[in-house]
Design an enzyme around this catalytic site. Structure first.
Site, PDB file in Angstrom:
ATOM      1  CB  VAL A  73      24.714   6.566   4.720  1.00  0.00           C
ATOM      2  CG1 VAL A  73      25.242   7.966   4.451  1.00  0.00           C
ATOM      3  CG2 VAL A  73      24.994   5.643   3.535  1.00  0.00           C
ATOM      4  CG  HIS A  96      12.734   6.663   6.414  1.00  0.00           C
ATOM      5  ND1 HIS A  96      12.922   5.702   5.444  1.00  0.00           N
ATOM      6  CD2 HIS A  96      13.662   6.410   7.367  1.00  0.00           C
ATOM      7  CE1 HIS A  96      13.922   4.905   5.809  1.00  0.00           C
ATOM      8  NE2 HIS A  96      14.385   5.317   6.976  1.00  0.00           N
ATOM      9  NE  ARG A 154      22.863  -1.413   3.922  1.00  0.00           N
ATOM     10  CZ  ARG A 154      22.416  -0.168   3.953  1.00  0.00           C
ATOM     11  NH1 ARG A 154      23.039   0.749   4.658  1.00  0.00           N
ATOM     12  NH2 ARG A 154      21.332   0.178   3.284  1.00  0.00           N
ATOM     13  CD  GLU A 166      15.439   1.883   5.976  1.00  0.00           C
ATOM     14  OE1 GLU A 166      16.469   2.532   5.804  1.00  0.00           O
ATOM     15  OE2 GLU A 166      14.716   1.492   5.026  1.00  0.00           O
ATOM     16  CE  LYS A 224      -3.950   2.140   0.713  1.00  0.00           C
ATOM     17  NZ  LYS A 224      -4.631   2.258  -0.579  1.00  0.00           N
TER      18      LYS A 224
HETATM   19  P1  ADP Z   1      21.258   4.085   4.055  1.00  0.00           P
HETATM   20  O1  ADP Z   1      19.976   3.779   4.702  1.00  0.00           O
HETATM   21  O2  ADP Z   1      22.461   3.631   4.812  1.00  0.00           O
HETATM   22  O3  ADP Z   1      21.314   5.442   3.527  1.00  0.00           O
HETATM   23  P2  ADP Z   1      21.100   3.378   1.351  1.00  0.00           P
HETATM   24  O4  ADP Z   1      19.968   2.532   0.974  1.00  0.00           O
HETATM   25  O5  ADP Z   1      21.117   4.802   0.957  1.00  0.00           O
HETATM   26  O6  ADP Z   1      21.275   3.135   2.870  1.00  0.00           O
HETATM   27  O7  ADP Z   1      22.410   2.674   0.862  1.00  0.00           O
HETATM   28  C1  ADP Z   1      23.701   2.961   1.311  1.00  0.00           C
HETATM   29  C2  ADP Z   1      24.642   2.786   0.176  1.00  0.00           C
HETATM   30  O8  ADP Z   1      24.548   1.500  -0.365  1.00  0.00           O
HETATM   31  C3  ADP Z   1      24.392   3.741  -0.953  1.00  0.00           C
HETATM   32  O9  ADP Z   1      25.634   4.035  -1.501  1.00  0.00           O
HETATM   33  C4  ADP Z   1      23.547   2.928  -1.901  1.00  0.00           C
HETATM   34  O10 ADP Z   1      23.695   3.373  -3.222  1.00  0.00           O
HETATM   35  C5  ADP Z   1      24.100   1.545  -1.692  1.00  0.00           C
HETATM   36  N1  ADP Z   1      23.108   0.452  -1.803  1.00  0.00           N
HETATM   37  C6  ADP Z   1      22.222   0.073  -0.895  1.00  0.00           C
HETATM   38  N2  ADP Z   1      21.529  -1.014  -1.290  1.00  0.00           N
HETATM   39  C7  ADP Z   1      22.001  -1.327  -2.495  1.00  0.00           C
HETATM   40  C8  ADP Z   1      21.713  -2.352  -3.434  1.00  0.00           C
HETATM   41  N3  ADP Z   1      20.790  -3.292  -3.201  1.00  0.00           N
HETATM   42  N4  ADP Z   1      22.392  -2.355  -4.576  1.00  0.00           N
HETATM   43  C9  ADP Z   1      23.340  -1.425  -4.829  1.00  0.00           C
HETATM   44  N5  ADP Z   1      23.674  -0.444  -3.976  1.00  0.00           N
HETATM   45  C10 ADP Z   1      23.021  -0.388  -2.841  1.00  0.00           C
HETATM   46  P1  ADP Z   2      15.410   0.903  -0.026  1.00  0.00           P
HETATM   47  O1  ADP Z   2      15.679  -0.560   0.198  1.00  0.00           O
HETATM   48  O2  ADP Z   2      15.782   1.370  -1.374  1.00  0.00           O
HETATM   49  O3  ADP Z   2      15.932   1.731   1.100  1.00  0.00           O
HETATM   50  P2  ADP Z   2      12.769   1.142   1.152  1.00  0.00           P
HETATM   51  O4  ADP Z   2      11.792   0.033   1.047  1.00  0.00           O
HETATM   52  O5  ADP Z   2      13.475   1.312   2.445  1.00  0.00           O
HETATM   53  O6  ADP Z   2      13.820   1.008  -0.022  1.00  0.00           O
HETATM   54  O7  ADP Z   2      12.055   2.502   0.764  1.00  0.00           O
HETATM   55  C1  ADP Z   2      12.788   3.682   0.464  1.00  0.00           C
HETATM   56  C2  ADP Z   2      11.882   4.901   0.576  1.00  0.00           C
HETATM   57  O8  ADP Z   2      10.772   4.799  -0.334  1.00  0.00           O
HETATM   58  C3  ADP Z   2      11.225   5.104   1.935  1.00  0.00           C
HETATM   59  O9  ADP Z   2      12.071   5.775   2.844  1.00  0.00           O
HETATM   60  C4  ADP Z   2       9.995   5.907   1.581  1.00  0.00           C
HETATM   61  O10 ADP Z   2      10.300   7.268   1.381  1.00  0.00           O
HETATM   62  C5  ADP Z   2       9.597   5.316   0.233  1.00  0.00           C
HETATM   63  N1  ADP Z   2       8.616   4.219   0.451  1.00  0.00           N
HETATM   64  C6  ADP Z   2       8.885   2.909   0.506  1.00  0.00           C
HETATM   65  N2  ADP Z   2       7.771   2.171   0.710  1.00  0.00           N
HETATM   66  C7  ADP Z   2       6.759   3.052   0.811  1.00  0.00           C
HETATM   67  C8  ADP Z   2       5.329   2.930   1.012  1.00  0.00           C
HETATM   68  N3  ADP Z   2       4.747   1.732   1.137  1.00  0.00           N
HETATM   69  N4  ADP Z   2       4.590   4.055   1.029  1.00  0.00           N
HETATM   70  C9  ADP Z   2       5.164   5.270   0.858  1.00  0.00           C
HETATM   71  N5  ADP Z   2       6.479   5.461   0.665  1.00  0.00           N
HETATM   72  C10 ADP Z   2       7.285   4.373   0.627  1.00  0.00           C
HETATM   73 MG    MG Z   3      15.422   1.536   3.078  1.00  0.00          MG
END
Ligand code: ADP
Ligand code: ADP
Ligand code: MG
Length: 447
Positions: A295, A208, A292, A275, A201
């Site tokens: 950042v 966040h 892990r 998260e 949804k």
């Molecule tokens: P954080 O919550 O620590 O900010 P991010 O999702 O922004 O995590 O990821 C941290 C770093 O890892 C960033 O440089 C992002 O581009 C990289 N990263 C995270 N998940 C992946 C993935 N599944 N594949 C490639 N790069 C990733």
């Molecule tokens: P990543 O693995 O790339 O970090 P996340 O699942 O943590 O991906 O989602 C990254 C961001 O996308 C969240 O911080 C939020 O801003 C947006 N997002 C993800 N899921 C939802 C949702 N169900 N509804 C609204 N926003 C979302």
């Molecule tokens: Mg995330």
């Protein structure tokens, strides 16, 4: 205690890990690609080994080469940092099998939590509130449509293996779902080598808010409070802070308890982050777990006084946490800005190149985590984040003012950066009032 760590990363996080090791008297081995010959992490580590060509797949993602290097140099452990191999269960397993300690949870937990749709199932069973969505993966367009019709649009189609803001697509109707379903799967396959998708949804205008946890290998778990990471562009964080303006003591305790429940349900160890999205009614929902270091970990370090990377090293050495939940308290307010080599006016297009002029801020309460220096050339093939500025002050208002003066001091010539863009966020009235959600940048800056 661990004796020698191979740092399987680059940039500021590699330095962060090397520094923590030095302070604990642990030897370090840096690895670097041909593009990173002149990178600071190769100079600060005790030893440095070239691991392959520039392409990450041939160097920082080359599991075989990295493990062999760890063995040849006599390392007893590997710290993966973030990105690259940090959430790669196969690599963690290879380490375990080679008797090299992977500084993080066991590969089984990475496998479990690394698949976002599976981890949600596990959390649901454990009684942690999760974002409403499909029960596990969606395996056909027909299921995708019937499920979305049931929960109502808009929905998000998400890659189970996604990360870094990639592999997330908002879908407004069945028609749109028909058009994008296969596309998203193809994109997920290309980016993560896994085309599994699930549906969630779409939560309207959420915040966040994530909880940092530490869990040792003896069953002790604590949380280090929250970080508000709602300021995002393209679902990627660019400014984080702690505490969050929307949490009061009771909600903090509730979310902290839910995070600990999540950790215990998965037998998680080492540092990790749960998260959550928090909606308008202050209801919170589990979104994913990052297995892990993150950042934005420094903002938690600033207000808690706990060095999270050192704790990771101690936990991986088999030590028990030296504090309990009631020993943990928070002081003041901290904000982090991610300085990226990118142009916000050109849709945040990365801007690699040579740094011709550099002055990074300093002074009371300002921390800089970076690996760049004057004359350094930012290579084009890796992440565009080049520095993190973290400030700590007595309250939010002072932290905002401190960050603004830090950004004013910041001079980076030769490349485009998002420094001015970050300044305009801190200068925004709604931001100052704490009146924002994850759509803030899109709305306020007409993206
Ligand atoms: P954080 O919550 O620590 O900010 P991010 O999702 O922004 O995590 O990821 C941290 C770093 O890892 C960033 O440089 C992002 O581009 C990289 N990263 C995270 N998940 C992946 C993935 N599944 N594949 C490639 N790069 C990733
Ligand atoms: P990543 O693995 O790339 O970090 P996340 O699942 O943590 O991906 O989602 C990254 C961001 O996308 C969240 O911080 C939020 O801003 C947006 N997002 C993800 N899921 C939802 C949702 N169900 N509804 C609204 N926003 C979302
Ligand atoms: Mg995330």
């Amino acid at each position: 205690m661990l004796k020698k760590v191979l740092v399987a990363n680059r940039g500021e996080i590699a330095l962060r890990i090397i520094r923590a090791c030095k302070e604990l008297g642990i030897k370090t081995v840096a690895i670097y690609s041909e593009a990173d010959k002149n990178s600071l992490h190769t100079r600060l580590a005790d030893e440095a080994v070239c691991i392959g060509p520039s392409a990450a797949t041939k160097s920082y993602l080359n599991m075989q080469n990295i493990l062999e290097t760890a063995c040849i140099t006599g390392c007893d452990s590997v710290h993966p940092g973030f990105g690259f191999l940090s959430e790669n269960a196969k690599f963690a397993k290879m380490c375990e099998e080679s008797n090299i300690k992977f500084i993080g949870p066991s590969y089984k937990i990475i496998e479990l939590m690394g698949n976002k749709s599976n981890s949600k199932q596990l959390m649901k069973k454990a009684g942690v509130p999760v974002i409403p969505g499909s029960n596990g993966a969606i395996t056909s367009l027909r299921d995708a449509i019937s499920f979305s019709n049931k929960i109502g649009y808009p929905v998000l189609l998400k890659a189970s293996a996604g990360g870094g803001g990639k592999g997330i697509r908002k879908v407004e109707s069945a028609l749109e779902l028909e058009k994008t379903y296969n596309l998203v799967k193809q994109e997920a396959k290309a980016a993560f080598n896994d085309d599994e998708v699930y549906i969630e949804k779409f939560i309207e205008n959420p915040r966040h808010v994530e909880i940092q946890i530490l869990a040792d290998e003896h069953g002790n778990v604590v949380h280090l409070g929250e970080r508000d990471c709602s300021i995002q562009r393209r679902n990627q964080k660019i400014l984080e802070e702690s505490p969050s303006t929307i949490l009061d003591e009771s909600l903090r305790e509730k979310m902290g308890k839910a995070a600990i429940k999540a950790v215990k349900a998965s037998n998680y160890t080492n540092a990790g982050t749960i998260e959550f999205l928090v909606d308008k009614n202050k209801d919170f929902y589990f979104m994913e777990m990052n297995t892990r270091i993150q950042v934005e970990h420094p903002v938690t370090e600033m207000i808690s006084g706990i060095d999270i990377v050192k704790e990771q090293l101690r936990i991986a050495s088999g030590k028990s946490l030296s504090f309990t939940q009631k020993d943990i308290s928070f002081r003041g307010h901290s904000i982090e800005c991610r300085i990226n080599a990118e142009n916000p006016e050109l849709n945040f297009r990365p801007c690699p190149g040579q740094i011709k002029e550099l002055n990074l801020p300093g002074g009371n309460g300002v921390r800089i985590d970076t690996a760049v220096y004057m004359g350094y050339t930012i290579p084009p093939m890796y992440d565009s984040m080049i520095a993190k500025i973290i400030v700590h002050a007595e309250d939010r208002k002072s932290a905002i003012r401190k960050m603004k003066r830090a950004l004013e001091e910041c001079v980076i010539e030769g490349i485009d950066t998002n420094v001015d863009f970050l300044y305009s966020i801190l200068d925004n009235e709604k931001f100052k009032l704490g009146n924002f959600d994850t759509s803030f940048i899109n709305k306020e800056f007409n993206m």
